[in-house]
Motif scaffolding. Structure first.
Motif, PDB file in Angstrom:
ATOM      1  N   PHE A 158     -20.881  18.591 -33.554  1.00  0.00           N
ATOM      2  CA  PHE A 158     -22.172  19.273 -33.454  1.00  0.00           C
ATOM      3  C   PHE A 158     -22.246  20.138 -32.204  1.00  0.00           C
ATOM      4  CE2 PHE A 158     -23.874  16.400 -36.715  1.00  0.00           C
ATOM      5  CZ  PHE A 158     -24.751  17.244 -37.378  1.00  0.00           C
ATOM      6  N   ALA A 159     -21.668  19.651 -31.097  1.00  0.00           N
ATOM      7  CA  ALA A 159     -21.692  20.428 -29.867  1.00  0.00           C
ATOM      8  C   ALA A 159     -20.866  21.706 -30.014  1.00  0.00           C
ATOM      9  CB  ALA A 159     -21.165  19.586 -28.712  1.00  0.00           C
ATOM     10  N   VAL A 160     -19.655  21.589 -30.558  1.00  0.00           N
ATOM     11  CA  VAL A 160     -18.800  22.768 -30.729  1.00  0.00           C
ATOM     12  C   VAL A 160     -19.437  23.734 -31.725  1.00  0.00           C
ATOM     13  CG1 VAL A 160     -16.542  23.571 -31.525  1.00  0.00           C
ATOM     14  CG2 VAL A 160     -16.708  21.539 -30.070  1.00  0.00           C
ATOM     15  N   ALA A 161     -20.015  23.183 -32.816  1.00  0.00           N
ATOM     16  CA  ALA A 161     -20.675  24.048 -33.798  1.00  0.00           C
ATOM     17  C   ALA A 161     -21.854  24.780 -33.175  1.00  0.00           C
ATOM     18  CB  ALA A 161     -21.138  23.211 -34.990  1.00  0.00           C
ATOM     19  N   ALA A 162     -22.591  24.110 -32.278  1.00  0.00           N
ATOM     20  CA  ALA A 162     -23.712  24.761 -31.600  1.00  0.00           C
ATOM     21  C   ALA A 162     -23.225  25.892 -30.709  1.00  0.00           C
ATOM     22  CB  ALA A 162     -24.488  23.739 -30.780  1.00  0.00           C
ATOM     23  N   LEU A 163     -22.096  25.674 -30.037  1.00  0.00           N
ATOM     24  CA  LEU A 163     -21.541  26.726 -29.189  1.00  0.00           C
ATOM     25  C   LEU A 163     -21.067  27.915 -30.032  1.00  0.00           C
ATOM     26  CD1 LEU A 163     -19.518  24.540 -26.660  1.00  0.00           C
ATOM     27  CD2 LEU A 163     -21.619  25.818 -26.196  1.00  0.00           C
ATOM     28  N   ILE A 164     -20.531  27.623 -31.227  1.00  0.00           N
ATOM     29  CA  ILE A 164     -20.054  28.699 -32.096  1.00  0.00           C
ATOM     30  C   ILE A 164     -21.230  29.521 -32.633  1.00  0.00           C
ATOM     31  CG2 ILE A 164     -18.914  29.196 -34.299  1.00  0.00           C
ATOM     32  CD1 ILE A 164     -17.125  26.746 -33.770  1.00  0.00           C
ATOM     33  N   THR A 165     -22.263  28.829 -33.111  1.00  0.00           N
ATOM     34  CA  THR A 165     -23.394  29.523 -33.729  1.00  0.00           C
ATOM     35  C   THR A 165     -24.412  30.014 -32.706  1.00  0.00           C
ATOM     36  OG1 THR A 165     -24.639  27.450 -33.988  1.00  0.00           O
ATOM     37  CG2 THR A 165     -23.179  28.103 -35.808  1.00  0.00           C
ATOM     38  N   GLY A 166     -24.380  29.443 -31.506  1.00  0.00           N
ATOM     39  CA  GLY A 166     -25.371  29.809 -30.496  1.00  0.00           C
ATOM     40  C   GLY A 166     -26.716  29.175 -30.713  1.00  0.00           C
ATOM     41  N   ARG A 167     -26.790  28.127 -31.546  1.00  0.00           N
ATOM     42  CA  ARG A 167     -28.077  27.487 -31.842  1.00  0.00           C
ATOM     43  C   ARG A 167     -28.124  26.091 -31.260  1.00  0.00           C
ATOM     44  NH1 ARG A 167     -31.319  26.582 -37.588  1.00  0.00           N
ATOM     45  NH2 ARG A 167     -33.040  25.440 -36.629  1.00  0.00           N
ATOM     46  N   VAL A 168     -28.968  25.913 -30.256  1.00  0.00           N
ATOM     47  CA  VAL A 168     -29.263  24.596 -29.707  1.00  0.00           C
ATOM     48  C   VAL A 168     -30.772  24.515 -29.553  1.00  0.00           C
ATOM     49  CG1 VAL A 168     -28.800  22.942 -27.880  1.00  0.00           C
ATOM     50  CG2 VAL A 168     -27.109  24.695 -28.398  1.00  0.00           C
ATOM     51  N   ASP A 169     -31.399  23.630 -30.312  1.00  0.00           N
ATOM     52  CA  ASP A 169     -32.851  23.526 -30.305  1.00  0.00           C
ATOM     53  C   ASP A 169     -33.245  22.119 -30.746  1.00  0.00           C
ATOM     54  OD1 ASP A 169     -32.363  23.501 -33.021  1.00  0.00           O
ATOM     55  OD2 ASP A 169     -33.079  25.539 -33.376  1.00  0.00           O
ATOM     56  N   PRO A 170     -34.537  21.816 -30.793  1.00  0.00           N
ATOM     57  CA  PRO A 170     -34.937  20.458 -31.202  1.00  0.00           C
ATOM     58  C   PRO A 170     -34.414  20.042 -32.569  1.00  0.00           C
ATOM     59  CG  PRO A 170     -36.769  21.558 -30.128  1.00  0.00           C
ATOM     60  CD  PRO A 170     -35.688  22.588 -30.271  1.00  0.00           C
ATOM     61  N   ALA A 171     -34.350  20.973 -33.523  1.00  0.00           N
ATOM     62  CA  ALA A 171     -33.827  20.625 -34.844  1.00  0.00           C
ATOM     63  C   ALA A 171     -32.369  20.205 -34.744  1.00  0.00           C
ATOM     64  CB  ALA A 171     -33.989  21.805 -35.805  1.00  0.00           C
ATOM     65  N   TRP A 172     -31.589  20.918 -33.936  1.00  0.00           N
ATOM     66  CA  TRP A 172     -30.174  20.564 -33.738  1.00  0.00           C
ATOM     67  C   TRP A 172     -30.056  19.145 -33.193  1.00  0.00           C
ATOM     68  CZ3 TRP A 172     -27.821  19.425 -29.015  1.00  0.00           C
ATOM     69  CH2 TRP A 172     -26.428  19.309 -29.039  1.00  0.00           C
ATOM     70  N   ALA A 173     -30.905  18.784 -32.246  1.00  0.00           N
ATOM     71  CA  ALA A 173     -30.866  17.430 -31.679  1.00  0.00           C
ATOM     72  C   ALA A 173     -31.199  16.387 -32.742  1.00  0.00           C
ATOM     73  CB  ALA A 173     -31.836  17.323 -30.503  1.00  0.00           C
ATOM     74  N   ARG A 174     -32.174  16.702 -33.630  1.00  0.00           N
ATOM     75  CA  ARG A 174     -32.521  15.753 -34.697  1.00  0.00           C
ATOM     76  C   ARG A 174     -31.389  15.612 -35.697  1.00  0.00           C
ATOM     77  NH1 ARG A 174     -37.676  18.049 -34.155  1.00  0.00           N
ATOM     78  NH2 ARG A 174     -37.338  19.505 -35.874  1.00  0.00           N
ATOM     79  N   TRP A 175     -30.654  16.687 -35.962  1.00  0.00           N
ATOM     80  CA  TRP A 175     -29.525  16.587 -36.888  1.00  0.00           C
ATOM     81  C   TRP A 175     -28.406  15.718 -36.311  1.00  0.00           C
ATOM     82  CZ3 TRP A 175     -29.620  22.610 -36.974  1.00  0.00           C
ATOM     83  CH2 TRP A 175     -30.705  23.054 -37.751  1.00  0.00           C
ATOM     84  N   MET A 176     -28.206  15.832 -35.011  1.00  0.00           N
ATOM     85  CA  MET A 176     -27.092  15.119 -34.378  1.00  0.00           C
ATOM     86  C   MET A 176     -27.413  13.661 -34.076  1.00  0.00           C
ATOM     87  SD  MET A 176     -25.199  15.945 -30.724  1.00  0.00           S
ATOM     88  CE  MET A 176     -26.678  15.545 -29.782  1.00  0.00           C
ATOM     89  N   ARG A 177     -28.654  13.377 -33.692  1.00  0.00           N
ATOM     90  CA  ARG A 177     -28.980  12.062 -33.129  1.00  0.00           C
ATOM     91  C   ARG A 177     -28.716  10.887 -34.067  1.00  0.00           C
ATOM     92  NH1 ARG A 177     -33.615   9.255 -30.626  1.00  0.00           N
ATOM     93  NH2 ARG A 177     -35.129  10.492 -31.753  1.00  0.00           N
ATOM     94  N   PRO A 178     -28.980  10.980 -35.381  1.00  0.00           N
ATOM     95  CA  PRO A 178     -28.676   9.813 -36.223  1.00  0.00           C
ATOM     96  C   PRO A 178     -27.212   9.409 -36.196  1.00  0.00           C
ATOM     97  CG  PRO A 178     -30.069  11.363 -37.401  1.00  0.00           C
ATOM     98  CD  PRO A 178     -29.636  12.045 -36.148  1.00  0.00           C
ATOM     99  N   TRP A 179     -26.313  10.392 -36.151  1.00  0.00           N
ATOM    100  CA  TRP A 179     -24.881  10.077 -36.148  1.00  0.00           C
ATOM    101  C   TRP A 179     -24.470   9.470 -34.813  1.00  0.00           C
ATOM    102  CZ3 TRP A 179     -23.823  10.378 -41.004  1.00  0.00           C
ATOM    103  CH2 TRP A 179     -24.491  11.308 -41.796  1.00  0.00           C
TER     104      TRP A 179
END
Length: 660
Positions: free
Chosen positions: A189-210
């Motif tokens: 998720f971190a590398v994908a965020a760096l690739i897409t340039g998207r880091v926001d609250p939704a990104w944190a919610r997608w990652m946190r369960p895993w």
């Protein structure tokens, strides 16, 4: 034939991982939805292939197919079925197959249950997962093939290390790998965020369960391994600061910081770059642990491989993964916009302090673990870094982190009322001081370090209970209203309270057993009594018998207190003729306040036996606390807010465009 099918399935999983790591990421970069959706299909094929390969190796162990080199070297026809199955991962080759099975499992779960994640983000996440998988599939097939055949099959196998023939250690590696490998999702998720340039609250919610799932598994794995060492190795302790123990503890520390940091991203859209860095570091430490166990630079009951060539291959893999991710972070992170601002007195600051303390504690463990190994590689000098170093460096930092964990919930988001936070902190400090003083007076305890630790544990528990009471309205509202409010609290809140309470209970247990335990090591004749703390241990007799694949001597030890019988213990000394190794099985009686613990050693040749007796106060609290911490993450997973966060169709369309 089944073995060859397993080998073929593993090769298919490799091909699927290569497809998954290339086509979807190309599709995400070029806005091709069909190519991005290949990630889901490839992840499912990859998991199916890996699961079939693992099933084939398990079948070989179950039927004792000694034409397979791994089975011949690690199993025996006389082993109980549980240990035939656990023997699949009690060796280097099989454990690596379990490693990639866990990796493929997380990938397929994201493909099946990650529908709220925009297709471009999911494609990148699964592509990064597959890149990791492709490297380890190659490692297995080129250097550690679990399906390699022997030209001539032996009549029987060589058996398995007797220390590993235990129910606790049978389940320890799968849980540990659930955490170790599960943190790959945070990395992806971190590398994908760096690739897409998207880091926001939704990104944190997608990652946190895993991350929660992986963190829960690693917590359970570490606790189960510690429990096994406590009752199986027979030395009365639960943690030795062994480098391999530390290798699992370091990602747990940074993973804990990551969980708290992700909350700040989700709630306040802050600490974005820091959270991405923590996600990269958490899995990087898991990879370093994998290297330590399999490089041959460590000799430990935990270590699997001693082949330097395998270690070099893994070193190359982790260099590519860690180096590539950190390089991408250095390039892309400056382009990410910082999120919300917050004051010094705020929950964001409290969580940041928590992060810095946990990272510092991990740094201390990292230096103590790696420095002796690096020094030996440089000039051949061997030094030992053990408990004195870790106790004097790690424990003070972690103690402050526990105090911060108690204060953190008192602070409001963005800007807290400093006077109110200080008032509540002072109240909890006074209550914790009274609890500590009461314990010291009632039990007659005088050790200053132990009492300081007890105060910290009591403070965290009191602060947790006080914040929970305030949140449900006590004592301002009536019981009926408080119950309604309690039922309305989100699952994540209960996860937080249960986790902090579990940490307080576990810490109290660790402090008690570390400071106030009593032990006696002696040679005794049958009928002799030995005083240990407030108890008397008497060796009543010895009987010899046989087990499924071992011979054993079982002692009967009676424990009394002021003349009253408290417990009868049955420590064993076993001999495994196939492996030609002895083991000890401690006799343990668990009371609410501690354990009575006995170990039977060698006979002295004159009718006497070496025995070790312990009274270990606080041990039940330690395991109870670890169990509560494990379940706290699982309870947080039930929070419905972690299952939402899907962007609207308009936002999903815009998010599908790669960031410049």
């Amino acid at each position: 034939m089944i073995v060859e099918l397993g080998h073929l399935a593993l090769c298919i999983a490799l091909v699927a991982s290569v497809i998954q790591s290339t086509i979807p990421i190309w599709g995400a970069a070029n806005g091709a939805p069909a190519a991005m959706r290949v990630a889901d299909t490839a992840a499912q094929v990859q998991f199916l292939g890996t699961a079939l390969a693992f099933a084939a190796l398990t079948w070989a162990f179950v039927v004792s197919d000694f034409s397979v080199m791994t089975v011949a070297a690690n199993s025996h026809s006389a082993k109980p079925m549980l240990y035939k199955v656990s023997g699949v991962w009690a060796n280097h080759e099989g454990s690596m197959l379990l490693w990639v099975l866990m990796l493929a499992l997380f990938g397929v779960l994201i493909s099946l249950f990650g529908g709220v994640i925009p297709v471009v983000m999911r494609a990148n996440v699964l592509a990064v997962q597959a890149m990791i998988g492709a490297g380890f599939y190659l490692f297995i097939l080129l250097t550690s093939n679990p399906f390699e055949r022997l030209a001539t099959a032996p009549i029987d196998g060589q058996g398995m290390n007797p220390l590993l023939q235990d129910p606790g250690v049978a389940f320890h590696p799968p849980l540990l790998y659930l955490g170790y490998v599960g943190f790959s999702t945070a990395f992806s998720f971190a590398v994908a965020a760096l690739i897409t340039g998207r880091v926001d609250p939704a990104w944190a919610r997608w990652m946190r369960p895993w991350v929660l799932l992986a963190w829960s598994g690693l917590t359970a794995g570490i606790a189960l391994g510690s429990w096994w060492a406590y009752y199986e190795l027979g030395w009365g302790g639960f943690w030795f600061w062994d480098p391999v123990e530390n290798a699992s503890f370091m990602p747990w520390l940074i993973g804990t910081a990551l969980l708290h940091s992700a909350i700040v991203v989700e709630k306040r859209n802050a600490l974005l770059k820091w959270t991405i860095l923590l996600a990269i570091l958490t899995f990087s430490l898991s990879l370093i642990g994998t290297f330590l166990v399999r490089s041959g630079i460590l000799t430990s009951v935990h270590a699997f491989a001693t082949d330097p060539e395998r270690g070099a291959f893994i070193l190359l893999l982790l260099s590519i993964a860690i180096g590539g991710a950190l390089t991408l972070f250095a390039w892309r992170a400056p382009r990410l916009l910082d999120g919300g601002v917050f004051g010094i007195w705020s929950r964001e600051t409290g969580l940041l302090v928590n992060n810095l303390l946990l990272a510092s504690a991990c740094g201390v463990v990292f230096v103590g673990t790696l420095y002796p190994l690096v020094l030996e590689l440089i000039n051949g000098a061997r030094i030992s870094v053990g408990a004195p170093y870790f106790n004097k460096t790690f424990l003070p930092i972690f103690g402050v982190a526990m105090l911060a964990a108690g204060v953190g919930p008192f602070l409001a988001w963005k800007r807290a009322n400093r006077r109110e936070a200080l008032r509540r902190t002072l109240l909890c400090s006074l209550l914790a001081l009274l609890v500590t003083a009461g314990i010291a007076f009632w039990l007659g305890l005088g050790d200053g370090v132990g009492l300081l630790g007890a105060f910290i544990a009591a403070f965290l528990m009191v602060a947790t209970l006080q914040d929970y009471a305030r949140r449900i309205g006590l004592p301002r509202v009536g019981p009926a209203t408080a119950l309604r409010r309690a039922a309305g609290l989100p699952a994540a809140a209960y996860g937080l309270y249960l986790g902090h309470a579990g940490l307080a209970i576990a810490a109290a247990g660790v402090i008690a057993v570390s400071v106030w335990s009593a032990e006696a090591i002696q040679t005794v004749q049958q009928g002799s009594a030995t005083r240990v703390g407030p108890y008397e241990f008497t060796l009543e007799g010895i009987r010899n018998t046989t087990g499924p694949n071992y011979q054993t001597s079982i002692a009967r030890v009676t424990v009394t207190r002021q003349g009253d019988v408290v417990a009868e213990l049955a420590p064993e000394r076993r001999w495994y003729p196939v492996e030609r190794q002895p083991t000890t099985e401690a006799g343990i009686r668990t009371l609410w306040h501690g354990d009575l613990y006995a170990v039977l050693g060698d006979p002295d040749g004159t009718g006497g036996y070496v025995t070790r007796y312990y009274y270990n106060p606080g041990v039940p609290w330690m395991w109870t606390g670890a169990l509560l911490i494990t379940f706290s993450a699982l309870i947080s997973l039930l929070d419905r807010r972690l299952r939402v966060g899907a962007p609207s169709a308009r936002r999903a369309t815009s998010a599908a465009q790669p960031a410049e």
